[in-house]
Design a protein around this motif. Structure first.
Motif, PDB file in Angstrom:
ATOM      1  N   SER A 131     -45.163 141.802 -55.337  1.00  0.00           N
ATOM      2  CA  SER A 131     -44.329 143.006 -55.123  1.00  0.00           C
ATOM      3  C   SER A 131     -43.278 142.731 -54.061  1.00  0.00           C
ATOM      4  CB  SER A 131     -45.206 144.204 -54.752  1.00  0.00           C
ATOM      5  OG  SER A 131     -46.119 144.483 -55.788  1.00  0.00           O
ATOM      6  N   CYS A 132     -42.479 141.688 -54.287  1.00  0.00           N
ATOM      7  CA  CYS A 132     -41.472 141.238 -53.326  1.00  0.00           C
ATOM      8  C   CYS A 132     -40.075 141.293 -53.935  1.00  0.00           C
ATOM      9  CB  CYS A 132     -41.772 139.809 -52.872  1.00  0.00           C
ATOM     10  SG  CYS A 132     -43.241 139.652 -51.838  1.00  0.00           S
ATOM     11  N   ALA A 133     -39.073 141.443 -53.074  1.00  0.00           N
ATOM     12  CA  ALA A 133     -37.672 141.434 -53.502  1.00  0.00           C
ATOM     13  C   ALA A 133     -36.828 140.726 -52.457  1.00  0.00           C
ATOM     14  CB  ALA A 133     -37.166 142.858 -53.715  1.00  0.00           C
ATOM     15  N   ILE A 156     -45.186 134.191 -58.155  1.00  0.00           N
ATOM     16  CA  ILE A 156     -44.421 135.399 -57.842  1.00  0.00           C
ATOM     17  C   ILE A 156     -44.746 136.430 -58.910  1.00  0.00           C
ATOM     18  CG2 ILE A 156     -42.132 136.416 -57.521  1.00  0.00           C
ATOM     19  CD1 ILE A 156     -41.113 133.635 -56.786  1.00  0.00           C
ATOM     20  N   GLY A 157     -45.173 137.619 -58.486  1.00  0.00           N
ATOM     21  CA  GLY A 157     -45.532 138.631 -59.461  1.00  0.00           C
ATOM     22  C   GLY A 157     -45.711 139.987 -58.830  1.00  0.00           C
ATOM     23  N   ARG A 158     -46.464 140.810 -59.506  1.00  0.00           N
ATOM     24  CA  ARG A 158     -46.708 142.173 -59.053  1.00  0.00           C
ATOM     25  C   ARG A 158     -48.083 142.263 -58.412  1.00  0.00           C
ATOM     26  NH1 ARG A 158     -46.149 147.638 -62.798  1.00  0.00           N
ATOM     27  NH2 ARG A 158     -46.571 149.138 -61.141  1.00  0.00           N
ATOM     28  N   GLY A 159     -48.160 143.022 -57.303  1.00  0.00           N
ATOM     29  CA  GLY A 159     -49.430 143.207 -56.633  1.00  0.00           C
ATOM     30  C   GLY A 159     -50.295 144.256 -57.311  1.00  0.00           C
ATOM     31  N   THR A 160     -51.423 144.547 -56.693  1.00  0.00           N
ATOM     32  CA  THR A 160     -52.369 145.500 -57.266  1.00  0.00           C
ATOM     33  C   THR A 160     -51.814 146.913 -57.295  1.00  0.00           C
ATOM     34  OG1 THR A 160     -54.193 144.151 -56.439  1.00  0.00           O
ATOM     35  CG2 THR A 160     -54.718 146.403 -57.095  1.00  0.00           C
ATOM     36  N   PRO A 163     -44.911 147.641 -56.654  1.00  0.00           N
ATOM     37  CA  PRO A 163     -44.063 147.564 -57.841  1.00  0.00           C
ATOM     38  C   PRO A 163     -43.782 146.116 -58.246  1.00  0.00           C
ATOM     39  CG  PRO A 163     -42.741 148.005 -55.910  1.00  0.00           C
ATOM     40  CD  PRO A 163     -44.162 148.004 -55.443  1.00  0.00           C
ATOM     41  N   SER A 164     -42.948 145.942 -59.236  1.00  0.00           N
ATOM     42  CA  SER A 164     -42.591 144.617 -59.727  1.00  0.00           C
ATOM     43  C   SER A 164     -41.763 143.845 -58.707  1.00  0.00           C
ATOM     44  CB  SER A 164     -41.815 144.745 -61.036  1.00  0.00           C
ATOM     45  OG  SER A 164     -42.584 145.416 -62.017  1.00  0.00           O
ATOM     46  N   SER A 165     -41.759 142.521 -58.837  1.00  0.00           N
ATOM     47  CA  SER A 165     -40.922 141.668 -58.003  1.00  0.00           C
ATOM     48  C   SER A 165     -39.581 141.419 -58.694  1.00  0.00           C
ATOM     49  CB  SER A 165     -41.611 140.322 -57.747  1.00  0.00           C
ATOM     50  OG  SER A 165     -42.770 140.473 -56.957  1.00  0.00           O
ATOM     51  N   TYR A 166     -38.541 141.209 -57.892  1.00  0.00           N
ATOM     52  CA  TYR A 166     -37.246 140.855 -58.463  1.00  0.00           C
ATOM     53  C   TYR A 166     -36.407 140.138 -57.413  1.00  0.00           C
ATOM     54  CZ  TYR A 166     -35.200 144.899 -55.998  1.00  0.00           C
ATOM     55  OH  TYR A 166     -34.795 145.786 -55.031  1.00  0.00           O
TER      56      TYR A 166
END
Length: 206
Positions: A131-133, A156-160, A163-166
């Motif tokens: 959940s990083c940007a 790199i992905g989404r946490g529990t 939100p989504s990473s981008y």
């Protein structure tokens, strides 16, 4: 030299219900002998801001069940980890050497930079950004000449709950991992909204 004995706690721990900000950790060697405790535990229900760790080394137990550097918070902004050496035979799946995660359903972790790190025996993975940007993994090298890897090295992905990473970058990274089950670099796009990733000048060897 900072050392946690067997049965001891985290070496650095800023678990808090408030805001943790403006922390610098530099020029030290950290040895964690307790397999169930982190080297740096940076969890907070409030926020973690402006953390700068540089020119350091950490060593960890081979039977580790948690991530040595574990930064998870409702709000995360401006985390920099650079010029370090990690000797961490993390055995547990989903417990890589460094984890940074936003636990805020409405906002990502911003401005996270992991740079010039060397990961030796990174069995459980090297860096996981959830959940990083606007975050980057740069100039990192992973050495693990074995088939015992239990996770992707760069993830790199989404946490529990986040939100989504981008808009995340992986630049000039190398991995020498002898396992064909887990990819060196894994960008999880199974969740909607994860987009705009850059992978530049990386070398992954099997």
């Amino acid at each position: 030299w900072l050392e946690s004995s067997v049965g001891g706690g985290h070496i650095f721990d800023w678990s808090s219900s408030g805001i943790v900000a403006k922390v610098e950790i530099a020029h030290c060697v950290m040895l964690q002998k307790n397999a169930s405790k982190a080297v740096v535990q940076g969890t907070s229900t409030g926020g973690v801001f402006s953390i700068w760790m540089h020119d350091f080394e950490y060593l960890y137990q081979a039977s580790a069940t948690v991530s040595p550097i574990n930064i998870r918070s409702f709000t995360v902004n401006s985390i920099t980890l650079e010029r370090f050496w990690s000797t961490c035979q993390t055995q547990a799946a989903s417990a890589p050497s460094i984890v940074v995660e936003s636990t805020n359903p409405g906002g990502q972790a911003f401005n996270v930079l992991v740079r010039q790190g060397v990961f030796e025996f990174s069995v459980g993975g090297a860096v996981k950004l959830l959940s990083c940007a606007n975050c980057s993994i740069e100039d990192c090298t992973v050495y693990d000449i074995s088939t015992t890897t239990t996770d992707h090295q760069f993830y790199i992905g989404r946490g529990t709950t986040g939100p989504s990473s981008y808009c995340c970058n992986v630049r000039r990274c190398r991995s020498f991992v002898g396992n064909t089950t887990y990819a060196d670099l894994y960008i999880d796009t199974t969740q909607p909204g994860q987009s705009n990733f850059v992978v530049d000048c990386c070398g992954f060897y099997y």
